[in-house]
Write a protein that holds these residues in place. Sequence first.
Motif, PDB file in Angstrom:
ATOM      1  N   GLY A  85     -28.033 104.755  90.412  1.00 54.46           N
ATOM      2  CA  GLY A  85     -27.578 105.405  91.927  1.00 54.46           C
ATOM      3  C   GLY A  85     -26.269 105.580  91.725  1.00 54.46           C
ATOM      4  O   GLY A  85     -26.336 106.432  92.407  1.00 54.46           O
ATOM      5  N   GLN A  86     -25.472 105.250  90.969  1.00 51.98           N
ATOM      6  CA  GLN A  86     -24.287 105.140  90.832  1.00 51.98           C
ATOM      7  C   GLN A  86     -23.791 106.894  89.986  1.00 51.98           C
ATOM      8  O   GLN A  86     -23.177 107.408  90.965  1.00 51.98           O
ATOM      9  CB  GLN A  86     -23.266 104.255  89.855  1.00 51.98           C
ATOM     10  CG  GLN A  86     -23.718 102.975  90.429  1.00 51.98           C
ATOM     11  CD  GLN A  86     -22.228 103.301  91.376  1.00 51.98           C
ATOM     12  OE1 GLN A  86     -22.997 102.994  92.550  1.00 51.98           O
ATOM     13  NE2 GLN A  86     -20.792 102.770  91.074  1.00 51.98           N
ATOM     14  N   ASN A 158     -24.087  97.810 102.842  1.00 51.66           N
ATOM     15  CA  ASN A 158     -24.107  96.968 101.870  1.00 51.66           C
ATOM     16  C   ASN A 158     -22.914  95.764 101.465  1.00 51.66           C
ATOM     17  O   ASN A 158     -21.884  96.563 100.722  1.00 51.66           O
ATOM     18  CB  ASN A 158     -24.595  97.530 100.269  1.00 51.66           C
ATOM     19  CG  ASN A 158     -25.401  96.402  99.333  1.00 51.66           C
ATOM     20  OD1 ASN A 158     -24.932  95.250  99.607  1.00 51.66           O
ATOM     21  ND2 ASN A 158     -26.081  96.889  98.283  1.00 51.66           N
ATOM     22  N   ASP A 183     -26.285 107.469 102.008  1.00 50.80           N
ATOM     23  CA  ASP A 183     -26.916 106.754 101.312  1.00 50.80           C
ATOM     24  C   ASP A 183     -28.301 105.882 101.758  1.00 50.80           C
ATOM     25  O   ASP A 183     -27.577 104.799 102.822  1.00 50.80           O
ATOM     26  CB  ASP A 183     -25.625 105.585 100.205  1.00 50.80           C
ATOM     27  CG  ASP A 183     -26.828 104.582  99.403  1.00 50.80           C
ATOM     28  OD1 ASP A 183     -27.782 104.494  99.734  1.00 50.80           O
ATOM     29  OD2 ASP A 183     -25.637 103.683  99.036  1.00 50.80           O
ATOM     30  N   SER A 205     -30.211 104.686  95.484  1.00 53.70           N
ATOM     31  CA  SER A 205     -30.224 103.699  94.755  1.00 53.70           C
ATOM     32  C   SER A 205     -31.814 103.340  94.097  1.00 53.70           C
ATOM     33  O   SER A 205     -32.219 102.699  94.724  1.00 53.70           O
ATOM     34  CB  SER A 205     -29.648 102.355  94.634  1.00 53.70           C
ATOM     35  OG  SER A 205     -29.963 102.094  93.349  1.00 53.70           O
ATOM     36  N   THR A 207     -33.208 102.305  92.135  1.00 53.10           N
ATOM     37  CA  THR A 207     -33.523 100.999  91.711  1.00 53.10           C
ATOM     38  C   THR A 207     -33.724 100.151  92.951  1.00 53.10           C
ATOM     39  O   THR A 207     -34.541  98.369  92.073  1.00 53.10           O
ATOM     40  CB  THR A 207     -32.434 100.239  91.053  1.00 53.10           C
ATOM     41  OG1 THR A 207     -31.728 101.485  90.405  1.00 53.10           O
ATOM     42  CG2 THR A 207     -31.768  99.030  90.057  1.00 53.10           C
ATOM     43  N   LYS A 208     -33.954  99.950  94.020  1.00 51.20           N
ATOM     44  CA  LYS A 208     -34.035  98.919  95.202  1.00 51.20           C
ATOM     45  C   LYS A 208     -35.133  99.034  95.538  1.00 51.20           C
ATOM     46  O   LYS A 208     -36.158  98.799  94.578  1.00 51.20           O
ATOM     47  CB  LYS A 208     -33.134  99.191  95.815  1.00 51.20           C
ATOM     48  CG  LYS A 208     -31.312  98.780  95.481  1.00 51.20           C
ATOM     49  CD  LYS A 208     -30.797  97.674  94.362  1.00 51.20           C
ATOM     50  CE  LYS A 208     -29.950  98.136  93.778  1.00 51.20           C
ATOM     51  NZ  LYS A 208     -28.416  98.719  94.633  1.00 51.20           N
TER      52      LYS A 208
HETATM   53  C1  LIG Z   1     -27.465  99.075  94.140  1.00 45.56           C
HETATM   54  C2  LIG Z   1     -26.422 100.541  95.396  1.00 45.56           C
HETATM   55  C3  LIG Z   1     -25.972 101.482  94.312  1.00 45.56           C
HETATM   56  C4  LIG Z   1     -26.171 102.090  92.892  1.00 45.56           C
HETATM   57  O1  LIG Z   1     -27.411 102.381  92.536  1.00 45.56           O
HETATM   58  P1  LIG Z   1     -27.487 101.186  90.634  1.00 45.56           P
HETATM   59  O2  LIG Z   1     -29.097 102.108  91.325  1.00 45.56           O
HETATM   60  O3  LIG Z   1     -27.402 100.326  90.879  1.00 45.56           O
HETATM   61  O4  LIG Z   1     -26.685 102.275  90.158  1.00 45.56           O
HETATM   62  C5  LIG Z   1     -25.925 102.375  95.038  1.00 45.56           C
HETATM   63  N1  LIG Z   1     -25.880 102.304  96.721  1.00 45.56           N
HETATM   64  C6  LIG Z   1     -26.226 101.278  97.323  1.00 45.56           C
HETATM   65  C7  LIG Z   1     -26.305 101.010  98.867  1.00 45.56           C
HETATM   66  C8  LIG Z   1     -27.586  99.623  96.317  1.00 45.56           C
HETATM   67  O5  LIG Z   1     -27.313  99.103  97.209  1.00 45.56           O
END
Ligand SMILES: *Cc1c(COP(=O)(O)O)cnc(C)c1O
Length: 425
Positions: A85-86, A158, A183, A205, A207-208
């Motif tokens: 996400g970064q 967040n 975002d 991201s 990842t979430k």
């Molecule tokens: C975790 C997160 C990110 C960063 O994402 P990564 O996949 O950890 O690099 C960016 N924005 C939000 C809202 C997040 O929760």
Amino acid sequence: MNRNWRKSTLCVQGGYSPKVGEPRVLPIYQSTTYKYDDPEKLAHIFDLKEEGHIYSRISNPTVSAFEEKIAQLEGGVGALATSSGQAAITLAILNICSQNEHILALSTLYGGTHTLFSATLKKLGIEVTFVEPTLSIEEILSCAKLNTKAIYAETIGNPALNVLDFEKFSSVAKKLDVPLIIDNTFATPYLCQPFKYGANIIIHSATKYIDGHANNVGGIIVDGGNFNWNNGKYPELTEPDQSYHGIKYYEEFKEKAFIAKTRSQLLRDIGCTLSPFNAFMLNIGLETLHLRMERHSENALKLAEYLDLHEKVSWVNYPGLRTHSDHKLAQKYLPNGASGILTFGLKGGKDAAKKLMTKLNLVALVVHVGDARTSILHPATTTHKQLSYEDLKKSGVSEDMIRVSVGIEAIDDIIDDFQRALNLV
Ligand SMILES: *Cc1c(COP(=O)(O)O)cnc(C)c1O
């Protein structure tokens, strides 16, 4: 495949439609290279005159299918996946901002984004002004500068969990003639589609919730195709790119110029590429996004209501609660659920918060959100520790704040675990 399918169908079947005899399931194309027999054709692909894969740092069929599914879910014209996400946020900003330029961003951002903006972008000469979400249109406009190039915000902050007033921020973006970058990580395209409310670029991201099972780090940028880059402010999109033999992205790709430039310029140079295997896993995650987001939201609301009535709890913050200050915005922009994250404080403050975390069984202390498993965290000493005391306050993180990412387990088991642990603090 039909782009007009409902979101639940797109979650399951979007992005990939096999031809006769091809695998029913999206394959993992674990290949860096692609075979051609005509040098002319390959030259054309290099010149961006034809579509095709050249090298997996730039694109790959498995990754493309994942990108296409997210673009369909968000209602965008194209997407670009990244290794995190970064990385997605960094590329989206660098695509339109250079040194001596400026961004307006909400003060309630994710801690990692906050440090990216206030430390790393600053080092590159990009200045970010953080504005509080409650400021008026005039107050936000007064923070803008002649060189402001974008407005950056989260659908759900967040961990402040403020819901973005899209109407207000998109009207500021329109007045300044700059894109609104959103975002949408916490809401996911299942609960909110920011392009409908004036966003121009969306990042996630992955990842979430998109992954949903705490297996993969990944990110994605989606372009709404709804911003006019030819307004005199974005020469990088309209003027020749000398690093790509003079291509003019806007002229060549029109409403798809943003992603084309990010891919051929920044992904090429920086190489923060998503791997085919991770794209395959993220695509499996998406297949149940619609079911999970419904359950995450339902469970979070029930846990919020339970905690709200508990005698040891001093406050609960969940946009789905009728008493929440942004509940009206949640009803407007998140009508199908306010996602799975809530925060609360205990009357015993920070010490009681820390003690509670040691007493939970089903709920685990984890630096993560969006997992199928319920997770808990103390932001002030972890994700947001690198922020100064003032920035911590502006980002909406209090010392006693406990953040819960409510999973999709049976809600009665989640509540039982809190009940038992709360009795012990
Ligand atoms: C975790 C997160 C990110 C960063 O994402 P990564 O996949 O950890 O690099 C960016 N924005 C939000 C809202 C997040 O929760």
